[in-house]
Design a protein around this motif. Structure first.
Motif, PDB file in Angstrom:
ATOM      1  N   GLN A 134       0.811  -1.289  -0.003  1.00 40.23           N
ATOM      2  CA  GLN A 134       0.117  -0.083   0.022  1.00 40.23           C
ATOM      3  C   GLN A 134       0.924   1.318  -0.069  1.00 40.23           C
ATOM      4  O   GLN A 134       1.667   1.428   0.779  1.00 40.23           O
ATOM      5  CB  GLN A 134      -1.103   0.088   1.330  1.00 40.23           C
ATOM      6  CG  GLN A 134      -1.770   1.365   1.464  1.00 40.23           C
ATOM      7  CD  GLN A 134      -2.313   1.532  -0.057  1.00 40.23           C
ATOM      8  OE1 GLN A 134      -2.346   2.630  -0.509  1.00 40.23           O
ATOM      9  NE2 GLN A 134      -3.578   0.612  -0.167  1.00 40.23           N
ATOM     10  N   ASP A 166      -1.365  -0.466  -4.766  1.00 39.56           N
ATOM     11  CA  ASP A 166      -2.635  -0.134  -4.150  1.00 39.56           C
ATOM     12  C   ASP A 166      -3.230  -1.206  -3.521  1.00 39.56           C
ATOM     13  O   ASP A 166      -4.401  -1.681  -3.572  1.00 39.56           O
ATOM     14  CB  ASP A 166      -3.395   0.505  -5.082  1.00 39.56           C
ATOM     15  CG  ASP A 166      -4.680   1.344  -4.390  1.00 39.56           C
ATOM     16  OD1 ASP A 166      -4.519   1.751  -3.146  1.00 39.56           O
ATOM     17  OD2 ASP A 166      -5.456   1.875  -5.011  1.00 39.56           O
ATOM     18  N   HIS A 167      -2.286  -2.197  -2.871  1.00 36.84           N
ATOM     19  CA  HIS A 167      -2.771  -3.454  -2.240  1.00 36.84           C
ATOM     20  C   HIS A 167      -3.233  -2.875  -0.746  1.00 36.84           C
ATOM     21  O   HIS A 167      -3.202  -1.764  -0.347  1.00 36.84           O
ATOM     22  CB  HIS A 167      -1.630  -4.252  -2.250  1.00 36.84           C
ATOM     23  CG  HIS A 167      -1.972  -5.786  -1.647  1.00 36.84           C
ATOM     24  ND1 HIS A 167      -2.953  -6.481  -2.530  1.00 36.84           N
ATOM     25  CD2 HIS A 167      -1.277  -6.572  -0.661  1.00 36.84           C
ATOM     26  CE1 HIS A 167      -2.917  -7.563  -1.660  1.00 36.84           C
ATOM     27  NE2 HIS A 167      -1.970  -7.697  -0.677  1.00 36.84           N
ATOM     28  N   SER A 168      -3.744  -3.925  -0.049  1.00 38.96           N
ATOM     29  CA  SER A 168      -4.276  -3.800   1.416  1.00 38.96           C
ATOM     30  C   SER A 168      -2.992  -3.411   2.265  1.00 38.96           C
ATOM     31  O   SER A 168      -1.998  -3.459   1.833  1.00 38.96           O
ATOM     32  CB  SER A 168      -4.878  -5.251   1.940  1.00 38.96           C
ATOM     33  OG  SER A 168      -3.867  -6.091   2.051  1.00 38.96           O
ATOM     34  N   GLU A 211       0.945  -6.290   3.338  1.00 35.82           N
ATOM     35  CA  GLU A 211       1.821  -6.308   2.216  1.00 35.82           C
ATOM     36  C   GLU A 211       2.158  -7.723   1.862  1.00 35.82           C
ATOM     37  O   GLU A 211       2.206  -8.523   2.891  1.00 35.82           O
ATOM     38  CB  GLU A 211       3.045  -5.661   2.270  1.00 35.82           C
ATOM     39  CG  GLU A 211       3.891  -5.671   3.594  1.00 35.82           C
ATOM     40  CD  GLU A 211       3.358  -4.775   4.492  1.00 35.82           C
ATOM     41  OE1 GLU A 211       3.733  -5.071   5.754  1.00 35.82           O
ATOM     42  OE2 GLU A 211       2.533  -3.949   4.409  1.00 35.82           O
TER      43      GLU A 211
END
Length: 308
Positions: A147, A223-225, A228
């Protein structure tokens, strides 16, 4: 043995979180000065520019660069002309041409240089090098997802031309894989997702190959949660090794393995000291070349605008 007197250029998040603690923990380096336009580094003289540090600051033997890659070439060149050893945070420059020119200038200056692919010094990478000896590697799977709001808050340069976007973290995975593969890695195809208000991708899917038999796939997401995923799977006829947490954790066929307790930045600075002692340099550009090739052959898809 006297410590190597080190100057630091740039005192942002990576310098504060990684470089300065590693330098202070080292018995080979002494941080004697910092050049920064932002927050000041405590405990040492601070200067507003590298030129001011070199002209008015304490004597330094080497300089570590932690500024964004755009504009870094001129700074490193300035240090080389002053006869200083240089450590350059990844990626070394915003273009391959600049990085290639720095290699020539390091050699001409007769000093030691390190393009600091810090993830290569993650403890699990040493395990992987040993495990792969004598084995037949068939496939490599990279999942490098994090993120950006957590790891690079407020760093607008990442989204500008030359900032690399998702390749800023993704190049860490590429640096590990290029260290492990016995042959050169080539990009066959790439799909790049670029936010409508940015110039660099926020996600990428890569299809690569090494030699005739090793297929390498990579899924990169910026733009991941908040949880990681920094993992690399090495598939051999003899089993599967998995590196997690950026190479800090290792498992073989699902069984956790022991790794060194030395962190990657302390190990990297130890490598830099040994290069200086030996009068050598480590200026590999393969990770940056793969990123450049991905932009060169990649198809681009415009996606929703990115806002912090």
């Amino acid at each position: 043995m006297h410590p190597i007197r080190l100057g630091l250029v740039g005192y942002g998040k990576i310098a504060q979180d990684q470089h300065v603690p590693a330098i202070h923990a080292s018995d080979r380096f002494e941080l004697v000065a910092v050049a920064t336009l932002g927050q000041r580094c405590p405990g040492v003289p601070n200067f507003s520019s590298l030129a001011e540090l070199l002209a008015e600051g304490p004597a330094v033997d080497a300089i570590a660069f932690c500024t964004p890659p755009q504009g870094r070439f001129a700074l490193v060149e300035q240090a080389l002309k002053a006869g200083k050893h240089v450590l350059v945070e990844k990626p070394p420059c915003s273009t391959l041409g600049e990085a290639l020119a720095l290699i020539d200038e390091v050699n001409a200056a007769g000093v030691s240089g390190l393009f600091a692919w810090h993830s290569r010094f993650a403890p699990g990478v040493r395990n992987a090098v040993q495990w792969l000896e004598g084995k037949t590697l068939k496939q490599v799977r990279i999942d490098w997802k994090e993120q950006v709001r957590k790891w690079h808050p407020g760093q607008a340069w990442i989204w500008q031309a030359g900032g690399l976007g998702v390749f800023d973290p993704g190049i860490n995975a590429l640096s590990i894989v290029t260290e492990l593969l016995p042959r050169a890695l080539f990009v066959e195809s790439a799909n790049l997702s670029v936010p409508s208000n940015c110039q660099s991708p926020i996600a990428a899917s890569l299809q690569m190959r090494s030699g005739e038999n090793v297929q390498v796939v990579a899924e990169l997401d910026f733009d991941h949660s908040v949880n990681e995923q920094w993992s690399i799977e090495l598939h051999c006829d003899e089993g599967v090794m998995r590196l997690d947490a950026g190479g800090a954790q290792v498992s073989i066929d699902g069984v956790a393995q022991s790794v060194s307790e030395e962190g990657e930045y302390p190990a990297m600075y130890g490598h830099f000291a040994r290069l200086i002692d030996a009068g050598k340099s480590d200026l590999d550009l393969q990770p940056l070349r793969i990123v450049a090739d991905s932009f060169f052959v990649g198809s681009k898809e415009t996606v929703a605008a990115f806002y912090e």
